[in-house]
Design a protein around this motif. Structure first.
Motif, PDB file in Angstrom:
ATOM      1  N   GLY A 159     -12.249 -11.137   0.152  1.00 51.85           N
ATOM      2  CA  GLY A 159     -11.838 -12.185  -0.623  1.00 51.85           C
ATOM      3  C   GLY A 159     -10.417 -11.768  -1.291  1.00 51.85           C
ATOM      4  N   GLN A 160     -10.049 -10.764  -0.880  1.00 51.67           N
ATOM      5  CA  GLN A 160      -8.891  -9.852  -1.796  1.00 51.67           C
ATOM      6  C   GLN A 160      -7.496 -10.265  -0.953  1.00 51.67           C
ATOM      7  OE1 GLN A 160      -8.349  -5.655  -1.984  1.00 51.67           O
ATOM      8  NE2 GLN A 160      -8.197  -5.953  -4.214  1.00 51.67           N
ATOM      9  N   PHE A 161      -6.355 -10.798  -1.741  1.00 48.32           N
ATOM     10  CA  PHE A 161      -5.175 -11.007  -1.369  1.00 48.32           C
ATOM     11  C   PHE A 161      -4.073  -9.805  -1.309  1.00 48.32           C
ATOM     12  CE2 PHE A 161      -0.993 -13.932  -2.037  1.00 48.32           C
ATOM     13  CZ  PHE A 161      -0.515 -13.354  -1.035  1.00 48.32           C
ATOM     14  N   VAL A 162      -4.171  -8.939  -0.366  1.00 41.75           N
ATOM     15  CA  VAL A 162      -3.199  -7.766  -0.373  1.00 41.75           C
ATOM     16  C   VAL A 162      -1.763  -8.038   0.155  1.00 41.75           C
ATOM     17  CG1 VAL A 162      -3.152  -5.303   0.277  1.00 41.75           C
ATOM     18  CG2 VAL A 162      -5.302  -6.552  -0.198  1.00 41.75           C
ATOM     19  N   ALA A 163      -1.016  -7.385  -0.300  1.00 37.13           N
ATOM     20  CA  ALA A 163       0.566  -7.420   0.141  1.00 37.13           C
ATOM     21  C   ALA A 163       0.850  -6.115   0.515  1.00 37.13           C
ATOM     22  CB  ALA A 163       1.485  -8.277  -0.796  1.00 37.13           C
ATOM     23  N   ILE A 164       1.383  -6.049   1.718  1.00 43.34           N
ATOM     24  CA  ILE A 164       1.982  -4.767   2.317  1.00 43.34           C
ATOM     25  C   ILE A 164       3.551  -4.793   2.360  1.00 43.34           C
ATOM     26  CG2 ILE A 164       1.972  -3.115   3.999  1.00 43.34           C
ATOM     27  CD1 ILE A 164      -0.772  -3.950   4.814  1.00 43.34           C
ATOM     28  N   ILE A 165       4.085  -3.860   1.485  1.00 41.04           N
ATOM     29  CA  ILE A 165       5.668  -3.828   1.297  1.00 41.04           C
ATOM     30  C   ILE A 165       6.120  -2.681   1.894  1.00 41.04           C
ATOM     31  CG2 ILE A 165       5.433  -5.768  -0.507  1.00 41.04           C
ATOM     32  CD1 ILE A 165       6.119  -3.462  -2.369  1.00 41.04           C
ATOM     33  N   GLY A 166       7.206  -2.459   2.229  1.00 38.54           N
ATOM     34  CA  GLY A 166       8.013  -1.185   2.580  1.00 38.54           C
ATOM     35  C   GLY A 166       9.222  -1.752   3.539  1.00 38.54           C
ATOM     36  N   PRO A 167      10.262  -0.747   3.592  1.00 40.05           N
ATOM     37  CA  PRO A 167      11.541  -0.968   4.077  1.00 40.05           C
ATOM     38  C   PRO A 167      11.370  -1.011   5.880  1.00 40.05           C
ATOM     39  CG  PRO A 167      11.370   1.485   3.625  1.00 40.05           C
ATOM     40  CD  PRO A 167      10.006   0.632   2.810  1.00 40.05           C
ATOM     41  N   SER A 168      12.239  -1.724   6.605  1.00 33.78           N
ATOM     42  CA  SER A 168      12.233  -1.516   7.861  1.00 33.78           C
ATOM     43  C   SER A 168      11.787  -0.192   8.586  1.00 33.78           C
ATOM     44  CB  SER A 168      13.366  -2.302   8.578  1.00 33.78           C
ATOM     45  OG  SER A 168      13.711  -3.615   8.209  1.00 33.78           O
ATOM     46  N   GLY A 169      10.797  -0.424   9.460  1.00 30.04           N
ATOM     47  CA  GLY A 169      10.766   0.904  10.169  1.00 30.04           C
ATOM     48  C   GLY A 169       9.645   1.702   9.163  1.00 30.04           C
TER      49      GLY A 169
ATOM     50  N   ILE B 213      -0.949  -4.841  -4.456  1.00 29.01           N
ATOM     51  CA  ILE B 213       0.309  -4.354  -3.401  1.00 29.01           C
ATOM     52  C   ILE B 213      -0.009  -3.005  -2.999  1.00 29.01           C
ATOM     53  CG2 ILE B 213       2.739  -3.868  -3.455  1.00 29.01           C
ATOM     54  CD1 ILE B 213       3.260  -6.033  -5.673  1.00 29.01           C
ATOM     55  N   ILE B 214       0.276  -2.683  -1.654  1.00 25.62           N
ATOM     56  CA  ILE B 214       0.274  -1.531  -1.124  1.00 25.62           C
ATOM     57  C   ILE B 214       1.825  -1.342  -0.561  1.00 25.62           C
ATOM     58  CG2 ILE B 214      -0.589  -0.034   0.820  1.00 25.62           C
ATOM     59  CD1 ILE B 214      -3.166  -1.484   0.521  1.00 25.62           C
ATOM     60  N   ALA B 215       2.508  -0.273  -0.925  1.00 23.02           N
ATOM     61  CA  ALA B 215       3.624   0.052  -0.561  1.00 23.02           C
ATOM     62  C   ALA B 215       3.652   1.312   0.729  1.00 23.02           C
ATOM     63  CB  ALA B 215       4.566   0.379  -1.540  1.00 23.02           C
ATOM     64  N   ILE B 216       4.349   1.119   1.763  1.00 21.74           N
ATOM     65  CA  ILE B 216       4.484   2.168   2.673  1.00 21.74           C
ATOM     66  C   ILE B 216       5.806   2.404   2.752  1.00 21.74           C
ATOM     67  CG2 ILE B 216       3.919   2.561   5.010  1.00 21.74           C
ATOM     68  CD1 ILE B 216       1.665   0.517   5.049  1.00 21.74           C
ATOM     69  N   GLU B 217       6.009   3.847   3.010  1.00 24.42           N
ATOM     70  CA  GLU B 217       7.371   4.615   3.178  1.00 24.42           C
ATOM     71  C   GLU B 217       7.030   5.674   4.181  1.00 24.42           C
ATOM     72  OE1 GLU B 217       9.581   5.733  -0.117  1.00 24.42           O
ATOM     73  OE2 GLU B 217       9.077   3.874  -1.375  1.00 24.42           O
ATOM     74  N   ASP B 218       7.859   5.615   5.417  1.00 29.33           N
ATOM     75  CA  ASP B 218       7.598   6.518   6.253  1.00 29.33           C
ATOM     76  C   ASP B 218       6.206   6.809   6.642  1.00 29.33           C
ATOM     77  OD1 ASP B 218      10.547   7.215   6.007  1.00 29.33           O
ATOM     78  OD2 ASP B 218      10.392   8.359   4.220  1.00 29.33           O
ATOM     79  N   GLY B 219       5.387   5.852   6.808  1.00 29.34           N
ATOM     80  CA  GLY B 219       4.258   5.868   7.425  1.00 29.34           C
ATOM     81  C   GLY B 219       3.114   6.244   6.463  1.00 29.34           C
TER      82      GLY B 219
END
Length: 226
Positions: free
Chosen positions: A33-43, A211-217
């Motif tokens: 039931g969680q609403f998770v947003a995954i953010i991060g730059p292109s690539g 919010i989960i932020a991803i950078e360089d994998g």
């Protein structure tokens, strides 16, 4: 209650000098039931992550568990059924079948399984998505916002364990974008859907529970907002 678990997930494309590490040892879990947003730059690897979570792509290493089921322990036939029944995928460019009408596009995952359509659920979705009167329309006869509503209906038709949306508002104007976000939030609350959305839009991310932020994998930030 945990519904999704990712353990030491990596995805590598190419070899030697051409090697690209799209995901690098990612681990996290998501509550039902969680609403998770995954953010991060292109690539950064966020779309690759979403495709692996949905069983569309396979990881180089690591595991994904949905409802304690090891997703990639399944063979290709089992994985195809898993994608239709357990995952609802929503894309930026709708991915509707142009020769199928609204009703046919929404019910496609059920029909592909050779199962009977739950008419009450279809009726509820048409009402929720404000698509009554357009049931026989083809995608070419709909606006962009309406096409994305059909895409959402298709993703929800099988009552999947998790809904995965890849930039679902990226092809829409600001008014339609917010309407689509509200519909996704409504499905999250009304149907108890677990929702994972990839977005570049900070205003959308801030409406999520987490919010989960991803950078360089790699995961650079994992923050529960509410």
């Amino acid at each position: 209650m945990e519904i999704l678990r990712v353990e030491h997930l990596s995805k590598i494309y190419g070899k030697g000098e051409n090697e690209v590490r799209a995901l690098d040892d990612i681990s996290f879990s998501v509550e039902k039931g969680q609403f998770v947003a995954i953010i991060g730059p292109s690539g950064s690897g966020k779309s690759t992550l979403l495709h692996i979570l949905g069983g569309v792509d396979r990881p180089t290493s690591g595991k994904v568990f949905l409802n304690d089921q090891d997703v990639f322990a399944q063979n290709e036939d089992q994985l195809a059924i898993f994608r239709r029944r357990q995952v609802g995928l929503i894309y930026q460019f709708y991915n509707l079948i142009p020769v199928l009408n609204v009703t046919e596009n929404i019910t496609l995952p059920v029909l592909m399984d050779g199962r009977k359509v739950n008419q009450q659920r279809l009726e509820d979705l048409l009402t929720t998505l404000n698509l009554h009167g357009r049931e026989k329309h083809l995608p070419s006869q709909l606006s962009g916002g309406q096409q994305q509503r059909v895409s959402i209906g298709r993703a929800l038709m099988n009552a999947p364990a998790v809904v995965l949306a890849d930039e679902p508002t990226g092809n829409l104007d600001s008014r339609n974008s917010q309407e689509i976000v509200e519909l996704l939030k409504f499905s999250n609350k009304q149907y108890g859907q677990t929702l994972i959305v990839i977005t570049h839009d900070e205003s959308i991310a801030l409406q999520a529970d987490r919010i989960i932020a991803i950078e360089d994998g790699r995961i650079s930030r994992d923050e529960v907002i509410r």
